[in-house]
Enzyme design. Sequence first.
Site, PDB file in Angstrom:
ATOM      1  N   GLU A 111      55.095  41.379  62.997  1.00  0.00           N
ATOM      2  CA  GLU A 111      55.941  40.640  63.100  1.00  0.00           C
ATOM      3  C   GLU A 111      56.146  39.745  61.891  1.00  0.00           C
ATOM      4  OE1 GLU A 111      58.360  38.248  65.674  1.00  0.00           O
ATOM      5  OE2 GLU A 111      60.273  38.595  65.010  1.00  0.00           O
TER       6      GLU A 111
ATOM      7  N   HIS B  94      63.116  46.253  74.023  1.00  0.00           N
ATOM      8  CA  HIS B  94      62.952  45.068  73.427  1.00  0.00           C
ATOM      9  C   HIS B  94      63.993  44.280  73.157  1.00  0.00           C
ATOM     10  CE1 HIS B  94      60.381  42.427  70.745  1.00  0.00           C
ATOM     11  NE2 HIS B  94      61.131  41.976  71.122  1.00  0.00           N
TER      12      HIS B  94
HETATM   13  N1  ADE Z   1      60.939  35.314  71.309  1.00  0.00           N
HETATM   14  C1  ADE Z   1      61.761  35.853  71.266  1.00  0.00           C
HETATM   15  N2  ADE Z   1      62.466  36.813  70.050  1.00  0.00           N
HETATM   16  C2  ADE Z   1      61.251  36.550  69.489  1.00  0.00           C
HETATM   17  C3  ADE Z   1      60.772  37.108  68.208  1.00  0.00           C
HETATM   18  N3  ADE Z   1      61.603  38.141  67.886  1.00  0.00           N
HETATM   19  N4  ADE Z   1      59.203  37.276  68.154  1.00  0.00           N
HETATM   20  C4  ADE Z   1      58.898  36.290  69.099  1.00  0.00           C
HETATM   21  N5  ADE Z   1      59.286  35.605  69.328  1.00  0.00           N
HETATM   22  C5  ADE Z   1      60.181  35.606  70.333  1.00  0.00           C
HETATM   23 ZN    ZN Z   2      61.248  39.790  70.580  1.00  0.00          ZN
END
Ligand code: ADE
Ligand code: ZN
Length: 339
Positions: A206, A18
């Site tokens: 997230e 990731h």
């Molecule tokens: N683009 C880059 N980093 C990201 C993240 N942590 N969450 C969502 N989109 C992203």
């Molecule tokens: Zn990301």
Amino acid sequence: MTPEIKNFIRRLPKAELHLHLEGTILPATLVELSARHDTRPLTLAEAESLYHFTNFSEFLESFRAVTRLLIGPEDYELAAWRMIEHLSAQGVVHAEVFISVGVIYLWRNYDPQSFDPIFAGLERARERGERELGVSLYWIFDAVRHFTVEEAERVFQKAAELRPAHPSIIGIGLGGDERRAGSEPFRDLYAQAAEAGLRLTNHAGETTGPEAIREALSIGSERIGHAISAIQDFHLIEDLKEQDVPLELNPTSNVRTGLCASFAAHPLRRYFDLGLTVTLNSDDPAFFGSDLANEYLLAHAEQQFTRDELRQLARHSIRASFLPAETKAAWLIRIDSIE
Ligand code: ADE
Ligand code: ZN
């Protein structure tokens, strides 16, 4: 911290699953890019100031400001090469890297041909990294979920179009702001991408609750990025375990965007102890002041991961990758042989 554990982490073959290309650009590289493109180039201090944010929304703004200076194929090639050099220095043997293809289209008036020369630049860096440093790399075409579904469709169609000639394009993903768009609107596009032989990743849980992770799973997402809110729903944890869904965790990212109080408080340790396939990742290392080797070190220092548990995390990273089975088996043997 003993130098010995750092050395062990460095020698451990690891995969980074990731990682956003744009998120690896350091301020010094941004100054170089600015010198290429701006009539009044950024100073280092000005470049550094672009990396300041206090919450997730401001982080997305910073990410956008840095991405603005990736313009031509040479810029993408430079960014990718620097990224691969840094991966190699940390003992990362394989990476699956997001490219924000949606942003490239947005800034080029949706010209479908604008991406091809840029992709050629990325491929030059990837091939050089494989040849000179022995690091293998796959690309994941990432769409911005809070743009539109049509926009994501362009991104995923481009991936499907280029994949037959470029098997390094392994899959697709959705990033951006989950609070503004979930996964359901992308159901058909995910089905079409799978049909085209692309692997499916997704950022979920997230900035949102466990229901967003369920939604991401329901549209066929094979790996979940972040998944911090899964800890709130034990039934979901059981499902993730039963279906062996790999989680791409990014603890320092979550701390720096204000979504998690500290590394010690991140659910990494609890997920690991519950038997989930958790992987450690750095997300946007240039923005968060960490990198993959440092995430392993913090897992040791802040969550008491032993050497053998760090080895287990490295094993998970290879198992959860989209590498062919024989390549995975070879890396797993190497991981077990590291003393
Ligand atoms: N683009 C880059 N980093 C990201 C993240 N942590 N969450 C969502 N989109 C992203
Ligand atoms: Zn990301």
